[in-house]
Design a protein around this motif. Structure first.
Motif, PDB file in Angstrom:
ATOM      1  N   ALA A 222       0.790  -1.181   0.095  1.00  0.00           N
ATOM      2  CA  ALA A 222       0.065   0.143  -0.239  1.00  0.00           C
ATOM      3  C   ALA A 222       0.880   1.330   0.055  1.00  0.00           C
ATOM      4  O   ALA A 222       0.668   2.203  -0.851  1.00  0.00           O
ATOM      5  CB  ALA A 222      -0.869  -0.005   1.123  1.00  0.00           C
ATOM      6  N   LEU A 223       1.868   1.382   0.937  1.00  0.00           N
ATOM      7  CA  LEU A 223       2.757   2.262   1.026  1.00  0.00           C
ATOM      8  C   LEU A 223       3.520   2.523  -0.473  1.00  0.00           C
ATOM      9  O   LEU A 223       3.760   3.789  -0.661  1.00  0.00           O
ATOM     10  CB  LEU A 223       3.811   2.176   2.155  1.00  0.00           C
ATOM     11  N   LYS A 224       3.993   1.493  -1.195  1.00  0.00           N
ATOM     12  CA  LYS A 224       4.616   1.798  -2.296  1.00  0.00           C
ATOM     13  C   LYS A 224       3.527   2.140  -3.621  1.00  0.00           C
ATOM     14  O   LYS A 224       4.067   3.003  -4.294  1.00  0.00           O
ATOM     15  CB  LYS A 224       5.140   0.286  -2.763  1.00  0.00           C
ATOM     16  N   GLU A 225       2.247   1.621  -3.299  1.00  0.00           N
ATOM     17  CA  GLU A 225       1.430   2.169  -4.583  1.00  0.00           C
ATOM     18  C   GLU A 225       0.707   3.450  -4.326  1.00  0.00           C
ATOM     19  O   GLU A 225       0.324   4.073  -5.162  1.00  0.00           O
ATOM     20  CB  GLU A 225       0.532   1.128  -4.616  1.00  0.00           C
ATOM     21  N   ALA A 226       0.731   3.890  -2.947  1.00  0.00           N
ATOM     22  CA  ALA A 226      -0.235   5.218  -2.694  1.00  0.00           C
ATOM     23  C   ALA A 226       0.247   6.341  -3.260  1.00  0.00           C
ATOM     24  O   ALA A 226      -0.515   7.246  -3.877  1.00  0.00           O
ATOM     25  CB  ALA A 226      -0.164   5.404  -1.242  1.00  0.00           C
ATOM     26  N   PRO A 227       1.622   6.857  -3.581  1.00  0.00           N
ATOM     27  CA  PRO A 227       1.865   8.248  -3.870  1.00  0.00           C
ATOM     28  C   PRO A 227       1.520   8.287  -5.280  1.00  0.00           C
ATOM     29  O   PRO A 227       1.241   9.059  -5.734  1.00  0.00           O
ATOM     30  CB  PRO A 227       3.487   8.011  -3.702  1.00  0.00           C
ATOM     31  N   GLU A 228       1.725   6.979  -6.244  1.00  0.00           N
ATOM     32  CA  GLU A 228       1.160   7.087  -7.531  1.00  0.00           C
ATOM     33  C   GLU A 228      -0.103   6.884  -8.009  1.00  0.00           C
ATOM     34  O   GLU A 228      -0.824   7.541  -8.644  1.00  0.00           O
ATOM     35  CB  GLU A 228       1.952   6.186  -8.467  1.00  0.00           C
ATOM     36  N   ARG A 229      -0.789   6.083  -7.273  1.00  0.00           N
ATOM     37  CA  ARG A 229      -2.305   5.663  -7.286  1.00  0.00           C
ATOM     38  C   ARG A 229      -3.296   6.714  -6.562  1.00  0.00           C
ATOM     39  O   ARG A 229      -4.235   6.812  -6.986  1.00  0.00           O
ATOM     40  CB  ARG A 229      -2.539   4.280  -7.053  1.00  0.00           C
ATOM     41  N   GLY A 230      -2.708   7.335  -5.606  1.00  0.00           N
ATOM     42  CA  GLY A 230      -3.492   8.074  -4.562  1.00  0.00           C
ATOM     43  C   GLY A 230      -4.089   7.316  -3.616  1.00  0.00           C
ATOM     44  O   GLY A 230      -4.160   6.057  -3.581  1.00  0.00           O
ATOM     45  N   SER A 233      -7.420   5.547  -3.607  1.00  0.00           N
ATOM     46  CA  SER A 233      -7.654   4.427  -4.726  1.00  0.00           C
ATOM     47  C   SER A 233      -8.253   3.244  -4.214  1.00  0.00           C
ATOM     48  O   SER A 233      -7.802   2.821  -2.996  1.00  0.00           O
ATOM     49  CB  SER A 233      -6.623   4.424  -5.404  1.00  0.00           C
ATOM     50  N   GLY A 234      -8.878   2.528  -4.970  1.00  0.00           N
ATOM     51  CA  GLY A 234      -9.427   1.228  -4.457  1.00  0.00           C
ATOM     52  C   GLY A 234      -8.423   0.424  -3.693  1.00  0.00           C
ATOM     53  O   GLY A 234      -8.458  -0.324  -2.904  1.00  0.00           O
ATOM     54  N   LEU A 235      -7.463   0.237  -4.682  1.00  0.00           N
ATOM     55  CA  LEU A 235      -6.354  -0.733  -4.313  1.00  0.00           C
ATOM     56  C   LEU A 235      -5.663  -0.525  -3.043  1.00  0.00           C
ATOM     57  O   LEU A 235      -5.489  -1.412  -2.097  1.00  0.00           O
ATOM     58  CB  LEU A 235      -5.257  -1.041  -5.602  1.00  0.00           C
ATOM     59  N   VAL A 236      -5.198   0.777  -2.843  1.00  0.00           N
ATOM     60  CA  VAL A 236      -4.565   1.240  -1.629  1.00  0.00           C
ATOM     61  C   VAL A 236      -5.475   1.118  -0.567  1.00  0.00           C
ATOM     62  O   VAL A 236      -5.109   0.618   0.579  1.00  0.00           O
ATOM     63  CB  VAL A 236      -4.036   2.770  -1.938  1.00  0.00           C
ATOM     64  N   LEU A 237      -6.664   1.625  -0.616  1.00  0.00           N
ATOM     65  CA  LEU A 237      -7.744   1.475   0.470  1.00  0.00           C
ATOM     66  C   LEU A 237      -7.870   0.217   0.898  1.00  0.00           C
ATOM     67  O   LEU A 237      -7.844  -0.259   2.042  1.00  0.00           O
ATOM     68  CB  LEU A 237      -9.028   2.191   0.316  1.00  0.00           C
ATOM     69  N   GLY A 238      -7.916  -0.845  -0.188  1.00  0.00           N
ATOM     70  CA  GLY A 238      -8.266  -2.247   0.121  1.00  0.00           C
ATOM     71  C   GLY A 238      -7.026  -2.666   1.068  1.00  0.00           C
ATOM     72  O   GLY A 238      -7.252  -3.563   2.021  1.00  0.00           O
ATOM     73  N   LEU A 239      -5.918  -2.486   0.451  1.00  0.00           N
ATOM     74  CA  LEU A 239      -4.673  -3.262   1.124  1.00  0.00           C
ATOM     75  C   LEU A 239      -4.547  -2.404   2.763  1.00  0.00           C
ATOM     76  O   LEU A 239      -4.159  -3.133   3.397  1.00  0.00           O
ATOM     77  CB  LEU A 239      -3.440  -2.750   0.334  1.00  0.00           C
ATOM     78  N   LEU A 240      -4.694  -1.140   2.899  1.00  0.00           N
ATOM     79  CA  LEU A 240      -4.538  -0.664   4.049  1.00  0.00           C
ATOM     80  C   LEU A 240      -5.835  -1.245   5.069  1.00  0.00           C
ATOM     81  O   LEU A 240      -5.563  -1.477   6.301  1.00  0.00           O
ATOM     82  CB  LEU A 240      -5.076   0.823   4.136  1.00  0.00           C
TER      83      LEU A 240
END
Length: 518
Positions: A222-230, A233-240
């Motif tokens: 999640a920390l890796k993807e968050a800066p670029e995806r926001g 974003s669904g993926l980041v929120l789901g991972l968190l």
């Protein structure tokens, strides 16, 4: 540790074994940095898609962050000596595997193995400080381990750059082989022997282990993807959400367990908790500064990896010069006072880097680096003693894993926040710069690097397309510089904020264990 052993200086062999452990830890930390320097080279050699290149690092870091808190359990199971030798042997073998990899999937598998084995080395070394040595020698041992732990990220860029430009990318991994073999031999022959406790393996709670693994891996991704995806974003929120739910389940089950995978009750010790907060904050500043400097020097100043490493050596030299002073003071001055001074100076060094311009280079970066380098040992040694120095020997391995995990988590979260600032603020700052240039703002023109004679000859008003095309590279570099400055300021403020918790720490030596060790 027995009273008899605590009153005698450790044998030369124990020091030799401990130094071997420190060398192994140094190689594991260095590996992350030298590989980061040469990711494009590896990508081209193995024909890896650009959007998958970062997984070369992420795979290592996920495995490492899962292994770190398991070190306490593995120490109880195998014994410190056996654990270290197995870990450094696997790390060395995995390094060879990475070097001979012919494809992306093969490289990722070896990186996972390399990261997991390397992840146990850092907390094992800091545990050894409090298990092997009497109090009067723990300062020297902690300093040796601390210098190598923070020196590796500093010299990593120059080592990686030199290897990449002089040899092939395979040597980024092969440099681990000889130190790895030597460390294993010295540690096996010199460290104290202890019997394996195989009964610990039968107590292992696989459900708790699985939940901890999911929580840490999901958070890292999640920390890796968050800066670029926001961050929304669904993926980041789901991972968190997955990470938080897994962490809550792990904590609830672990706190009720008779033989937990990781002993979270260490957080009941106030000094340990405060030490972990300081370790987390140091991770933000240490990993953040080592990340921000190459970004600025590469994308604004356009230096190559070797030149970047040369600039960053200043921090490492300052650390080395400070180490003897830190050892002497750590034995004589209250740990709370030294921690406060260290974090205050570290924050000043971080804050000075928030004043950069697109023309800033080696000369202007010297003093911020010197100040940070002088402060780092005081941000590491006293908090380590605060966190671990009053715990019983049985608690130290688990506690060391948690303490080091907090530093790595701080680094991961800090870099994610830094990337978020850079990704989100650079476009906004770029538009602001263009608006100020359109309004005829001379200070902005000077900051961007536009010759004032050319700028003065232009009447205020909207910038035409041809002029904008000419100025665009300068504006982009200026906007990136300002965004990087904001990131420096952010981690400086977070470092200052950590000072709030220091007055709540107990004076070192008030516990029964500390009194016994003295």
């Amino acid at each position: 540790m027995s009273d008899e052993f605590a009153q005698k200086p450790p044998a030369f062999g124990i020091w030799a074994g401990f130094i071997a452990m420190c060398v192994g830890m140094f190689m594991a930390i260095l590996d992350v940095q030298v590989v980061a320097t040469s990711l494009p080279t590896i990508q081209g050699a193995l024909d890896i898609p650009p959007d998958q290149m970062s997984w070369i690092q992420t795979a290592y870091l996920i495995a490492e962050i899962v292994a770190i808190p398991l070190t306490g359990f593995l120490t109880r199971l195998l014994g410190m000596r056996r654990l270290f030798v197995i870990a450094i042997s696997i790390f060395t073998l995995a390094s060879v595997g990475c070097a001979i990899s012919s494809g992306f999937a093969e490289l990722i598998c070896w990186r996972v193995l390399q990261g997991f084995s390397g992840g146990t080395l850092i907390p094992a070394v800091f545990s050894a400080v409090f298990i092997l040595f009497p109090v009067r020698q723990q300062g020297v041992a902690t300093t040796l381990a601390g210098v190598l732990a923070v020196l590796a990220p500093t010299v990593g860029p120059i080592v990686g750059g030199w290897i990449t430009e002089t040899y092939s990318w395979h040597w980024l991994f092969l440099i681990n082989v000889i130190p790895g073999i030597a460390s294993a031999i010295f540690a096996w022959s010199q460290l104290p022997r202890a019997a394996m406790q195989l009964s610990e393996g039968r107590k292992l709670d696989f459900l708790s282990l699985g939940m901890m693994t999911i929580a840490l891996a999901a958070l890292e991704i999640a920390l890796k993807e968050a800066p670029e995806r926001g961050w929304n974003s669904g993926l980041v929120l789901g991972l968190l959400v997955l990470s938080i739910a897994s962490a809550a389940g792990f904590a609830g089950k672990t706190l009720r367990a008779d033989s937990p995978v990781v002993d979270l009750t260490n957080f009941a010790d106030r000094n340990f908790t405060i030490g972990c907060i300081l370790s987390f904050t140091l991770g933000i500043g240490l990993f953040g500064s080592v990340y921000l400097m190459p970004v600025f020097l590469a994308f604004v100043r356009e230096h190559n990896a070797l030149e970047i490493g040369t600039v960053m050596l200043v921090t490492g030299l300052a650390q080395l010069l400070t180490a003897p002073i830190a050892v002497a003071l750590e034995q004589r001055v209250n740990a709370r006072l030294l921690s406060a001074a260290g974090f205050a100076f570290f924050a000043v060094g971080l804050g000075l880097s928030a004043l950069q311009t697109p023309e800033t280079d080696y000369a202007e970066m010297v003093w911020p680096q010197v100040i940070r380098g002088l402060a780092i040992m005081f941000c590491l040694l006293p908090p380590t003693r605060l966190a671990l120095g009053s715990l019983t020997e049985a608690r130290v391995p688990d506690a060391s894993g948690l303490f080091n995990l907090m530093r790595n988590l701080g680094g991961a979260i800090g870099i994610a926040l830094i990337d978020t600032v850079i990704y989100s603020r650079s476009p906004v700052l770029g538009r602001t710069i263009v608006d100020k240039l359109s309004a005829g703002n001379v200070e902005t023109a000077k900051f961007v690097g536009i010759p004032l004679g050319m700028f003065a000859a232009r009447p205020p008003g909207p910038i035409d397309a041809d002029t904008m095309a000419m100025l665009q590279p300068l504006v982009e570099k200026a906007a990136l510089t300002q965004a990087i400055n904001e990131a420096w300021a952010m981690i400086a403020i977070l470092t200052i904020a950590a000072l709030v918790c220091i007055p709540f720490a107990r004076k070192q030596g008030t516990s029964n264990n500390a009194a016994r060790l003295h």
